[in-house]
Design a protein around this motif. Structure first.
Motif, PDB file in Angstrom:
ATOM      1  N   MET A  97       0.987  -0.919   0.100  1.00 19.21           N
ATOM      2  CA  MET A  97       0.540  -0.313   0.153  1.00 19.21           C
ATOM      3  C   MET A  97       0.851   1.000  -0.039  1.00 19.21           C
ATOM      4  SD  MET A  97      -3.027   0.912   2.905  1.00 19.21           S
ATOM      5  CE  MET A  97      -4.083   2.550   2.817  1.00 19.21           C
ATOM      6  N   THR A  98       0.280   1.925  -0.747  1.00 18.23           N
ATOM      7  CA  THR A  98       1.391   4.025  -0.953  1.00 18.23           C
ATOM      8  C   THR A  98       1.076   4.574   0.380  1.00 18.23           C
ATOM      9  OG1 THR A  98       0.944   3.704  -2.937  1.00 18.23           O
ATOM     10  CG2 THR A  98       1.848   5.190  -1.818  1.00 18.23           C
ATOM     11  N   GLU A  99       2.451   5.016   0.583  1.00 21.10           N
ATOM     12  CA  GLU A  99       2.147   6.078   1.842  1.00 21.10           C
ATOM     13  C   GLU A  99       1.538   7.556   1.551  1.00 21.10           C
ATOM     14  OE1 GLU A  99       5.244   7.860   4.934  1.00 21.10           O
ATOM     15  OE2 GLU A  99       6.088   6.047   3.824  1.00 21.10           O
ATOM     16  N   THR A 100       0.989   7.544   2.243  1.00 19.35           N
ATOM     17  CA  THR A 100       0.305   9.079   2.073  1.00 19.35           C
ATOM     18  C   THR A 100       1.490   9.685   3.035  1.00 19.35           C
ATOM     19  OG1 THR A 100      -1.602   8.069   1.714  1.00 19.35           O
ATOM     20  CG2 THR A 100      -1.508  10.557   2.117  1.00 19.35           C
ATOM     21  N   ILE A 101       2.446  11.077   2.344  1.00 22.84           N
ATOM     22  CA  ILE A 101       2.714  11.372   2.703  1.00 22.84           C
ATOM     23  C   ILE A 101       2.205  12.763   3.420  1.00 22.84           C
ATOM     24  CG2 ILE A 101       4.974  13.793   1.989  1.00 22.84           C
ATOM     25  CD1 ILE A 101       5.934  10.655   2.541  1.00 22.84           C
ATOM     26  N   ILE A 102       1.540  13.509   2.585  1.00 21.75           N
ATOM     27  CA  ILE A 102       0.788  14.702   2.531  1.00 21.75           C
ATOM     28  C   ILE A 102      -0.700  14.152   2.807  1.00 21.75           C
ATOM     29  CG2 ILE A 102      -0.100  17.056   1.944  1.00 21.75           C
ATOM     30  CD1 ILE A 102       2.688  17.827   1.542  1.00 21.75           C
ATOM     31  N   SER A 103      -1.695  14.688   3.687  1.00 25.50           N
ATOM     32  CA  SER A 103      -3.452  14.645   3.304  1.00 25.50           C
ATOM     33  C   SER A 103      -3.881  15.948   3.979  1.00 25.50           C
ATOM     34  CB  SER A 103      -3.371  13.834   4.022  1.00 25.50           C
ATOM     35  OG  SER A 103      -4.493  13.410   4.492  1.00 25.50           O
ATOM     36  N   ALA A 104      -4.426  16.453   3.289  1.00 22.34           N
ATOM     37  CA  ALA A 104      -5.677  17.765   3.626  1.00 22.34           C
ATOM     38  C   ALA A 104      -6.956  17.746   3.086  1.00 22.34           C
ATOM     39  CB  ALA A 104      -5.003  19.111   2.823  1.00 22.34           C
ATOM     40  N   THR A 105      -7.533  18.187   4.055  1.00 19.27           N
ATOM     41  CA  THR A 105      -9.045  17.420   4.696  1.00 19.27           C
ATOM     42  C   THR A 105      -9.667  19.094   4.717  1.00 19.27           C
ATOM     43  OG1 THR A 105      -8.916  15.358   4.432  1.00 19.27           O
ATOM     44  CG2 THR A 105     -11.216  16.364   5.085  1.00 19.27           C
ATOM     45  N   GLY A 106     -10.113  19.637   3.845  1.00 18.10           N
ATOM     46  CA  GLY A 106     -11.149  20.903   4.047  1.00 18.10           C
ATOM     47  C   GLY A 106     -10.594  22.239   4.669  1.00 18.10           C
ATOM     48  N   LEU A 107      -8.909  21.526   4.273  1.00 18.85           N
ATOM     49  CA  LEU A 107      -8.087  23.134   4.859  1.00 18.85           C
ATOM     50  C   LEU A 107      -8.193  24.275   4.446  1.00 18.85           C
ATOM     51  CD1 LEU A 107      -5.407  23.179   6.668  1.00 18.85           C
ATOM     52  CD2 LEU A 107      -4.192  23.074   3.977  1.00 18.85           C
ATOM     53  N   GLY A 108      -8.109  25.441   5.792  1.00 18.84           N
ATOM     54  CA  GLY A 108      -8.069  26.889   5.612  1.00 18.84           C
ATOM     55  C   GLY A 108      -8.048  27.589   6.600  1.00 18.84           C
ATOM     56  N   ARG A 109      -7.607  29.032   5.640  1.00 12.79           N
ATOM     57  CA  ARG A 109      -6.898  29.387   6.536  1.00 12.79           C
ATOM     58  C   ARG A 109      -7.576  31.574   6.533  1.00 12.79           C
ATOM     59  NH1 ARG A 109      -3.828  31.011  11.154  1.00 12.79           N
ATOM     60  NH2 ARG A 109      -3.175  32.618  11.427  1.00 12.79           N
ATOM     61  N   ASP A 110      -7.326  31.273   7.050  1.00 11.98           N
ATOM     62  CA  ASP A 110      -8.555  32.771   7.229  1.00 11.98           C
ATOM     63  C   ASP A 110      -7.431  34.128   8.660  1.00 11.98           C
ATOM     64  OD1 ASP A 110     -10.219  31.892   6.398  1.00 11.98           O
ATOM     65  OD2 ASP A 110     -11.351  32.440   8.126  1.00 11.98           O
ATOM     66  N   PHE A 111      -7.049  35.651   7.338  1.00 12.92           N
ATOM     67  CA  PHE A 111      -6.831  36.490   8.561  1.00 12.92           C
ATOM     68  C   PHE A 111      -7.477  37.321   8.272  1.00 12.92           C
ATOM     69  CE2 PHE A 111      -3.335  33.871   5.605  1.00 12.92           C
ATOM     70  CZ  PHE A 111      -2.446  33.642   7.140  1.00 12.92           C
ATOM     71  N   VAL A 112      -6.784  38.202   9.680  1.00 11.87           N
ATOM     72  CA  VAL A 112      -8.177  39.590   9.641  1.00 11.87           C
ATOM     73  C   VAL A 112      -7.383  40.667   9.259  1.00 11.87           C
ATOM     74  CG1 VAL A 112      -8.698  41.258  11.598  1.00 11.87           C
ATOM     75  CG2 VAL A 112      -8.702  38.373  12.315  1.00 11.87           C
ATOM     76  N   VAL A 113      -8.345  41.478   8.742  1.00 11.43           N
ATOM     77  CA  VAL A 113      -7.402  42.610   7.624  1.00 11.43           C
ATOM     78  C   VAL A 113      -8.012  43.697   8.188  1.00 11.43           C
ATOM     79  CG1 VAL A 113      -6.998  43.720   5.570  1.00 11.43           C
ATOM     80  CG2 VAL A 113      -7.505  41.942   5.997  1.00 11.43           C
ATOM     81  N   ARG A 114      -6.916  44.411   9.106  1.00 12.25           N
ATOM     82  CA  ARG A 114      -7.918  45.862   9.732  1.00 12.25           C
ATOM     83  C   ARG A 114      -7.308  46.838   8.735  1.00 12.25           C
ATOM     84  NH1 ARG A 114      -7.158  42.989  14.667  1.00 12.25           N
ATOM     85  NH2 ARG A 114      -8.469  42.044  15.936  1.00 12.25           N
ATOM     86  N   THR A 115      -8.775  47.961   8.422  1.00 10.25           N
ATOM     87  CA  THR A 115      -8.266  49.566   8.256  1.00 10.25           C
ATOM     88  C   THR A 115      -8.616  50.444   8.370  1.00 10.25           C
ATOM     89  OG1 THR A 115     -10.054  49.007   6.987  1.00 10.25           O
ATOM     90  CG2 THR A 115      -8.162  47.809   5.544  1.00 10.25           C
ATOM     91  N   GLY A 116      -8.433  51.232   8.563  1.00  9.88           N
ATOM     92  CA  GLY A 116      -8.761  52.574   8.621  1.00  9.88           C
ATOM     93  C   GLY A 116      -8.387  52.982  10.154  1.00  9.88           C
ATOM     94  N   ARG A 117      -8.720  54.677  10.424  1.00 10.99           N
ATOM     95  CA  ARG A 117      -8.252  54.995  11.993  1.00 10.99           C
ATOM     96  C   ARG A 117      -9.777  55.148  13.125  1.00 10.99           C
ATOM     97  NH1 ARG A 117      -3.366  58.928  10.078  1.00 10.99           N
ATOM     98  NH2 ARG A 117      -1.802  57.539   8.913  1.00 10.99           N
ATOM     99  N   GLY A 118      -9.129  55.160  14.640  1.00 12.35           N
ATOM    100  CA  GLY A 118      -9.598  54.896  15.275  1.00 12.35           C
ATOM    101  C   GLY A 118     -11.371  54.786  15.123  1.00 12.35           C
ATOM    102  N   LEU A 119     -11.930  55.436  15.339  1.00 12.88           N
ATOM    103  CA  LEU A 119     -13.578  55.255  15.411  1.00 12.88           C
ATOM    104  C   LEU A 119     -13.777  54.671  13.756  1.00 12.88           C
ATOM    105  CD1 LEU A 119     -15.487  57.510  17.632  1.00 12.88           C
ATOM    106  CD2 LEU A 119     -14.305  55.808  18.102  1.00 12.88           C
ATOM    107  N   ARG A 120     -13.852  54.831  13.236  1.00  8.96           N
ATOM    108  CA  ARG A 120     -13.116  54.172  11.936  1.00  8.96           C
ATOM    109  C   ARG A 120     -13.071  53.394  11.335  1.00  8.96           C
ATOM    110  NH1 ARG A 120     -13.952  59.843   7.742  1.00  8.96           N
ATOM    111  NH2 ARG A 120     -15.661  60.973   9.197  1.00  8.96           N
ATOM    112  N   PHE A 166      -6.375  17.580  -0.936  1.00  6.32           N
ATOM    113  CA  PHE A 166      -5.737  16.355  -1.782  1.00  6.32           C
ATOM    114  C   PHE A 166      -4.775  16.100  -1.222  1.00  6.32           C
ATOM    115  CE2 PHE A 166      -3.484  20.831  -0.443  1.00  6.32           C
ATOM    116  CZ  PHE A 166      -2.301  19.895  -0.271  1.00  6.32           C
ATOM    117  N   THR A 167      -4.205  14.882  -1.524  1.00  5.71           N
ATOM    118  CA  THR A 167      -3.293  13.759  -0.947  1.00  5.71           C
ATOM    119  C   THR A 167      -2.057  13.805  -2.070  1.00  5.71           C
ATOM    120  OG1 THR A 167      -4.085  11.628  -2.134  1.00  5.71           O
ATOM    121  CG2 THR A 167      -5.035  12.265   0.821  1.00  5.71           C
ATOM    122  N   ILE A 168      -1.182  13.127  -1.520  1.00  7.79           N
ATOM    123  CA  ILE A 168       0.115  13.029  -1.931  1.00  7.79           C
ATOM    124  C   ILE A 168       1.396  11.784  -1.781  1.00  7.79           C
ATOM    125  CG2 ILE A 168       2.609  14.417  -2.753  1.00  7.79           C
ATOM    126  CD1 ILE A 168       1.125  17.023  -2.856  1.00  7.79           C
TER     127      ILE A 168
END
Length: 322
Positions: free
Chosen positions: A1-24, A38-40
């Motif tokens: 059986m072939t070994e799986t080196i990389i396995s990703a399932t539903g993989l996600g990454r979010d980043f928070v971006v802040r714009t503007g200044r003060g109250l705005r 995907f798998t490799i």
């Protein structure tokens, strides 16, 4: 059986971006990677490609444990990359084209001694492996030169050797040939082809250089805005987007333009008809069928086939997705 080196399932990454200044000041979420699956398998050579901002580097950082996924699950070499970063580091090699793992003010040889200690390589193992890499990457002339004095091509070859010093199961190359001249690129590609042929190292390559993709990989994954756009072979991608191949025929004698060859369109005629260029779409016909039709009309002295430009193929894929 072939070994799986990389396995990703539903993989996600979010980043928070802040714009503007003060109250705005506003807060928004950017989905750098979203729902990747995907798998490799061991021994594979995969090109991971996409436009700038597509999520390639973010994915690599999650695979190596630098970033924690926001959602989904990933395993590299059977390990959770972030929880087992130290153990994973002994089993993978990583080269970032614009970052260095070498000590800037030390000779290349000293960096290798330090890396061997980090990876707990014995003196005999280090001596044997280093000798092999020095010979195959032609490092001998600058082993005792401080890294800061090396040319870009020399440094990248030194980086590749550093990443392979401990014989990793997985080699991740992020833009390894960026900035290299043609000769240095070809030397590096040839080494990587030989390294794959001679061992079990799995290769994951991210690059904008489509020659790297064509020469070094058997499978490509295309991402667009963090989402999977294609996963398969390069010929399969070409067929999917309908990109043309071009057959260039050199005839024994001058001939009228070959405008009505079934399944083709005439791109150009040179030297009074001695050379003619015909485009055809894989799937609608074949080079053999085109050649048979041309040969029935005129004696063919020589021919060449030009493959589709991979950058154009990827652009077509993005356009079809849009």
């Amino acid at each position: 059986m072939t070994e799986t080196i990389i396995s990703a399932t539903g993989l996600g990454r979010d980043f928070v971006v802040r714009t503007g200044r003060g109250l705005r000041r506003r807060r928004s979420i950017t989905h750098a990677v979203a729902d990747l699956d995907f798998t490799i398998d061991a021994g594979a050579a995969v090109g991971y490609i996409g436009a700038n901002g597509a999520g390639k580097s973010t994915t690599i950082k999650m695979l190596t444990g630098i970033l924690v996924p926001t959602s989904g699950r990933v395993q590299t070499c059977g390990l959770d990359p972030h929880r087992h970063r130290r153990e994973l580091a002994r089993r993978i090699g990583v080269v970032f084209g614009q970052r260095s793992q070498l000590w800037w003010d030390l000779p290349l040889a000293e960096s290798y001694r330090a890396l061997a200690a980090i990876h707990r390589l014995g003196p005999d193992t280090l001596r044997t492996r280093r000798a092999t890499l020095v010979e195959r990457l032609d490092l001998g002339d600058f082993l005792e030169t401080p890294v800061r004095q090396l040319s870009l091509g020399q440094r990248i070859r030194g980086e590749i050797a550093a990443a392979l010093l401990h014989s990793p199961e997985l080699l991740i190359l992020d833009e390894p040939t960026i900035g290299l001249d043609v000769l240095s690129k070809e030397r590096l590609r040839q080494f990587l082809l030989e390294e794959r042929a001679g061992g079990d190292t799995t290769l994951l390559l991210t690059t904008h250089d489509m020659d790297d993709v064509q020469r070094l990989t058997d499978r490509i994954i295309v991402v667009d805005h963090g989402r999977m756009a294609y996963d398969g072979s390069l010929p399969g991608l070409v067929e999917r987007v309908g990109a043309d191949r071009v057959i260039v025929v050199d005839l024994e004698e001058t001939a009228a333009p070959l405008e009505d060859v079934a399944g083709t369109r005439l791109l150009g005629v040179e030297a009074d008809g001695l050379r003619q260029r015909l485009a055809f779409t894989p799937g609608s016909t074949t080079a053999a069928a085109v050649l048979a039709q041309v040969s029935a009309r005129a004696a063919v002295r020589d021919l060449t086939i030009e493959e589709p430009d991979i950058e154009d193929v990827v652009r077509r894929l993005y356009a079809s997705g849009a």
